[in-house]
Design a protein around this motif. Structure first.
Motif, PDB file in Angstrom:
ATOM      1  N   ILE A   1      -8.031   7.416  -6.704  1.00 23.13           N
ATOM      2  CA  ILE A   1      -6.735   7.257  -6.059  1.00 23.13           C
ATOM      3  C   ILE A   1      -6.909   6.265  -4.915  1.00 23.13           C
ATOM      4  O   ILE A   1      -7.764   6.451  -4.046  1.00 23.13           O
ATOM      5  CB  ILE A   1      -6.187   8.605  -5.557  1.00 23.13           C
ATOM      6  CG1 ILE A   1      -6.001   9.557  -6.753  1.00 23.13           C
ATOM      7  CG2 ILE A   1      -4.856   8.404  -4.821  1.00 23.13           C
ATOM      8  CD1 ILE A   1      -5.618  10.966  -6.391  1.00 23.13           C
ATOM      9  N   VAL A   2      -6.122   5.220  -4.967  1.00 21.66           N
ATOM     10  CA  VAL A   2      -6.193   4.155  -3.971  1.00 21.66           C
ATOM     11  C   VAL A   2      -4.802   3.976  -3.364  1.00 21.66           C
ATOM     12  O   VAL A   2      -3.814   4.463  -3.907  1.00 21.66           O
ATOM     13  CB  VAL A   2      -6.687   2.831  -4.599  1.00 21.66           C
ATOM     14  CG1 VAL A   2      -8.109   2.992  -5.142  1.00 21.66           C
ATOM     15  CG2 VAL A   2      -5.762   2.367  -5.716  1.00 21.66           C
ATOM     16  N   HIS A   3      -4.720   3.270  -2.251  1.00 21.65           N
ATOM     17  CA  HIS A   3      -3.411   3.010  -1.646  1.00 21.65           C
ATOM     18  C   HIS A   3      -2.702   1.840  -2.305  1.00 21.65           C
ATOM     19  O   HIS A   3      -1.501   1.652  -2.127  1.00 21.65           O
ATOM     20  CB  HIS A   3      -3.539   2.760  -0.142  1.00 21.65           C
ATOM     21  CG  HIS A   3      -3.642   4.026   0.651  1.00 21.65           C
ATOM     22  ND1 HIS A   3      -2.603   4.910   0.814  1.00 21.65           N
ATOM     23  CD2 HIS A   3      -4.685   4.572   1.307  1.00 21.65           C
ATOM     24  CE1 HIS A   3      -2.993   5.934   1.534  1.00 21.65           C
ATOM     25  NE2 HIS A   3      -4.244   5.757   1.847  1.00 21.65           N
ATOM     26  N   GLY A   4      -3.398   1.047  -3.075  1.00 19.54           N
ATOM     27  CA  GLY A   4      -2.807  -0.107  -3.746  1.00 19.54           C
ATOM     28  C   GLY A   4      -3.898  -0.923  -4.416  1.00 19.54           C
ATOM     29  O   GLY A   4      -5.068  -0.544  -4.419  1.00 19.54           O
ATOM     30  N   ASN A   5      -3.507  -2.030  -5.015  1.00 16.21           N
ATOM     31  CA  ASN A   5      -4.466  -2.945  -5.642  1.00 16.21           C
ATOM     32  C   ASN A   5      -5.369  -2.267  -6.677  1.00 16.21           C
ATOM     33  O   ASN A   5      -6.583  -2.371  -6.624  1.00 16.21           O
ATOM     34  CB  ASN A   5      -5.322  -3.647  -4.576  1.00 16.21           C
ATOM     35  CG  ASN A   5      -4.483  -4.421  -3.595  1.00 16.21           C
ATOM     36  OD1 ASN A   5      -3.535  -5.094  -3.977  1.00 16.21           O
ATOM     37  ND2 ASN A   5      -4.816  -4.310  -2.325  1.00 16.21           N
TER      38      ASN A   5
ATOM     39  N   HIS B   1       0.871  -1.170   0.000  1.00 16.70           N
ATOM     40  CA  HIS B   1       0.000   0.000   0.000  1.00 16.70           C
ATOM     41  C   HIS B   1       0.907   1.219   0.000  1.00 16.70           C
ATOM     42  O   HIS B   1       1.840   1.310   0.794  1.00 16.70           O
ATOM     43  CB  HIS B   1      -0.918   0.000   1.217  1.00 16.70           C
ATOM     44  CG  HIS B   1      -1.926  -1.090   1.165  1.00 16.70           C
ATOM     45  ND1 HIS B   1      -2.293  -1.803   2.270  1.00 16.70           N
ATOM     46  CD2 HIS B   1      -2.635  -1.605   0.142  1.00 16.70           C
ATOM     47  CE1 HIS B   1      -3.195  -2.706   1.937  1.00 16.70           C
ATOM     48  NE2 HIS B   1      -3.404  -2.613   0.643  1.00 16.70           N
ATOM     49  N   TYR B   2       0.622   2.149  -0.897  1.00 13.71           N
ATOM     50  CA  TYR B   2       1.512   3.277  -1.129  1.00 13.71           C
ATOM     51  C   TYR B   2       0.992   4.543  -0.472  1.00 13.71           C
ATOM     52  O   TYR B   2      -0.206   4.815  -0.493  1.00 13.71           O
ATOM     53  CB  TYR B   2       1.678   3.508  -2.633  1.00 13.71           C
ATOM     54  CG  TYR B   2       2.139   2.275  -3.358  1.00 13.71           C
ATOM     55  CD1 TYR B   2       3.418   1.769  -3.165  1.00 13.71           C
ATOM     56  CD2 TYR B   2       1.290   1.588  -4.216  1.00 13.71           C
ATOM     57  CE1 TYR B   2       3.843   0.624  -3.820  1.00 13.71           C
ATOM     58  CE2 TYR B   2       1.715   0.439  -4.875  1.00 13.71           C
ATOM     59  CZ  TYR B   2       2.983  -0.033  -4.671  1.00 13.71           C
ATOM     60  OH  TYR B   2       3.408  -1.157  -5.316  1.00 13.71           O
ATOM     61  N   ASP B   3       1.924   5.335   0.073  1.00 10.55           N
ATOM     62  CA  ASP B   3       1.508   6.554   0.768  1.00 10.55           C
ATOM     63  C   ASP B   3       2.605   7.616   0.736  1.00 10.55           C
ATOM     64  O   ASP B   3       2.778   8.367   1.688  1.00 10.55           O
ATOM     65  CB  ASP B   3       1.135   6.220   2.220  1.00 10.55           C
ATOM     66  CG  ASP B   3       0.300   7.321   2.861  1.00 10.55           C
ATOM     67  OD1 ASP B   3      -0.549   7.909   2.169  1.00 10.55           O
ATOM     68  OD2 ASP B   3       0.507   7.600   4.053  1.00 10.55           O
TER      69      ASP B   3
ATOM     70  N   GLN C   1      -9.886  -2.278  -8.290  1.00 17.50           N
ATOM     71  CA  GLN C   1     -10.775  -1.182  -8.707  1.00 17.50           C
ATOM     72  C   GLN C   1     -11.281  -1.399 -10.130  1.00 17.50           C
ATOM     73  O   GLN C   1     -12.458  -1.194 -10.417  1.00 17.50           O
ATOM     74  CB  GLN C   1     -10.053   0.166  -8.618  1.00 17.50           C
ATOM     75  CG  GLN C   1      -9.659   0.552  -7.221  1.00 17.50           C
ATOM     76  CD  GLN C   1     -10.858   0.689  -6.302  1.00 17.50           C
ATOM     77  OE1 GLN C   1     -11.870   1.267  -6.668  1.00 17.50           O
ATOM     78  NE2 GLN C   1     -10.744   0.132  -5.114  1.00 17.50           N
ATOM     79  N   VAL C   2     -10.398  -1.844 -10.998  1.00 20.78           N
ATOM     80  CA  VAL C   2     -10.788  -2.100 -12.388  1.00 20.78           C
ATOM     81  C   VAL C   2     -11.783  -3.260 -12.434  1.00 20.78           C
ATOM     82  O   VAL C   2     -12.789  -3.200 -13.150  1.00 20.78           O
ATOM     83  CB  VAL C   2      -9.553  -2.393 -13.266  1.00 20.78           C
ATOM     84  CG1 VAL C   2      -9.965  -2.817 -14.668  1.00 20.78           C
ATOM     85  CG2 VAL C   2      -8.643  -1.160 -13.326  1.00 20.78           C
ATOM     86  N   ASP C   3     -11.534  -4.301 -11.656  1.00 21.74           N
ATOM     87  CA  ASP C   3     -12.429  -5.464 -11.625  1.00 21.74           C
ATOM     88  C   ASP C   3     -13.842  -5.090 -11.217  1.00 21.74           C
ATOM     89  O   ASP C   3     -14.815  -5.684 -11.699  1.00 21.74           O
ATOM     90  CB  ASP C   3     -11.899  -6.552 -10.687  1.00 21.74           C
ATOM     91  CG  ASP C   3     -10.730  -7.315 -11.289  1.00 21.74           C
ATOM     92  OD1 ASP C   3     -10.517  -7.224 -12.521  1.00 21.74           O
ATOM     93  OD2 ASP C   3     -10.016  -7.994 -10.513  1.00 21.74           O
ATOM     94  N   LYS C   4     -13.998  -4.117 -10.351  1.00 21.57           N
ATOM     95  CA  LYS C   4     -15.331  -3.684  -9.920  1.00 21.57           C
ATOM     96  C   LYS C   4     -16.174  -3.215 -11.101  1.00 21.57           C
ATOM     97  O   LYS C   4     -17.384  -3.400 -11.119  1.00 21.57           O
ATOM     98  CB  LYS C   4     -15.230  -2.566  -8.880  1.00 21.57           C
ATOM     99  CG  LYS C   4     -14.721  -3.018  -7.536  1.00 21.57           C
ATOM    100  CD  LYS C   4     -14.628  -1.838  -6.586  1.00 21.57           C
ATOM    101  CE  LYS C   4     -14.054  -2.238  -5.245  1.00 21.57           C
ATOM    102  NZ  LYS C   4     -13.933  -1.094  -4.321  1.00 21.57           N
TER     103      LYS C   4
ATOM    104  N   LEU D   1      -8.634   8.119 -14.602  1.00 20.11           N
ATOM    105  CA  LEU D   1      -7.256   8.097 -14.131  1.00 20.11           C
ATOM    106  C   LEU D   1      -7.248   7.295 -12.838  1.00 20.11           C
ATOM    107  O   LEU D   1      -8.004   7.580 -11.915  1.00 20.11           O
ATOM    108  CB  LEU D   1      -6.744   9.512 -13.874  1.00 20.11           C
ATOM    109  CG  LEU D   1      -5.302   9.616 -13.396  1.00 20.11           C
ATOM    110  CD1 LEU D   1      -4.343   9.103 -14.460  1.00 20.11           C
ATOM    111  CD2 LEU D   1      -4.958  11.044 -13.033  1.00 20.11           C
ATOM    112  N   LEU D   2      -6.409   6.281 -12.789  1.00 20.48           N
ATOM    113  CA  LEU D   2      -6.320   5.405 -11.624  1.00 20.48           C
ATOM    114  C   LEU D   2      -4.898   5.442 -11.109  1.00 20.48           C
ATOM    115  O   LEU D   2      -3.958   5.094 -11.832  1.00 20.48           O
ATOM    116  CB  LEU D   2      -6.726   3.979 -12.009  1.00 20.48           C
ATOM    117  CG  LEU D   2      -6.726   2.931 -10.915  1.00 20.48           C
ATOM    118  CD1 LEU D   2      -7.615   3.326  -9.755  1.00 20.48           C
ATOM    119  CD2 LEU D   2      -7.170   1.592 -11.491  1.00 20.48           C
TER     120      LEU D   2
END
Length: 160
Positions: free
Chosen positions: A134-138, A49-51, A142-145, A107-108
Motif C-alpha cells: 500500500i503506497v500513497h501514490g505512484n 498522493h492518496y490518503d 513500485q512495479v518498476d522496482k 495486491l498493490l
C-alpha cells in the motif's frame, strides 16, 4: 509475477462511494457536496498522493460548514463493511484463474495504509495474495522496482 490494483479493479469502489454518499445523505449532505469533500479527503497533496479515510472526509465536511454528529456518522460509515461486500463480481473467479499460473500475486493499492487494509480485510480476497503493498501514490514506481529481478510482470490496474 502479477500486480493487481485493488480499488476499481478487484473492489467495487463505485458501489462503495455510492454507499458513503447514501449514508451522508441521511445527514443532509447532498451528493455534490459528498463528492467534492471526498475529493478533498482523498488527495493528500497536489502530487496525487492518496490518503482517504472516513475521518478525513468528515473533517472536509465540517470545514465546508456541516455540523454532523461525528461519532454516529463514523459508526454508520464503519458499519458499511458489515452490511456490504464490495468485492467486484468477477474478482474471485479471476483470482482463481490467475492462481493457476503459479506466480506470485501482489495486491498493490494507493491510499491510507490502515484504511486500505480495513477495506481489504472486509473482503474474502486476502488469502489470494502473496504480498500486499500500500503506497500513497505512484504504483507504477513500485512495479518498476520489481522489473530488475522478475522476467515477467503483469500489472492489472483500472487506471492504465
Amino acid at each position: 509475477m502479477f500486480f493487481l490494483d485493488f480499488d476499481g479493479t478487484l473492489y467495487d469502489t463505485h458501489l462503495f462511494v455510492a454507499e458513503i454518499n447514501r449514508i451522508l445523505a441521511t445527514y443532509g449532505v447532498s451528493e455534490e457536496v459528498a463528492v467534492d469533500t471526498r475529493t478533498t479527503a482523498v488527495l493528500l497533496d497536489d502530487d496525487l498522493h492518496y490518503d482517504y479515510t472516513f475521518e478525513r472526509h468528515l473533517d472536509a465536511l465540517i470545514k465546508a460548514s456541516y455540523t454532523l454528529p461525528r461519532e454516529k456518522v463514523m459508526q454508520d460509515l464503519t458499519n458499511i463493511f458489515d452490511v456490504h461486500d464490495f468485492t467486484s463480481v468477477q474478482s474471485i473467479p479471476f483470482l482463481n484463474r490467475i492462481k493457476l499460473y503459479n506466480q506470485p500475486i501482489v495486491l498493490l493499492s494507493a491510499g491510507n495504509d490502515e484504511f486500505q487494509r480495513m477495506k481489504i480485510n472486509s473482503t474474502e480476497m486476502g488469502d489470494y495474495f502473496d504480498d500486499v503493498l500500500i503506497v500513497h501514490g505512484n504504483k507504477e514506481v513500485q512495479v518498476d522496482k520489481f522489473s530488475q529481478t522478475e522476467s515477467q510482470i503483469f500489472f492489472i490496474n483500472d487506471k492504465i
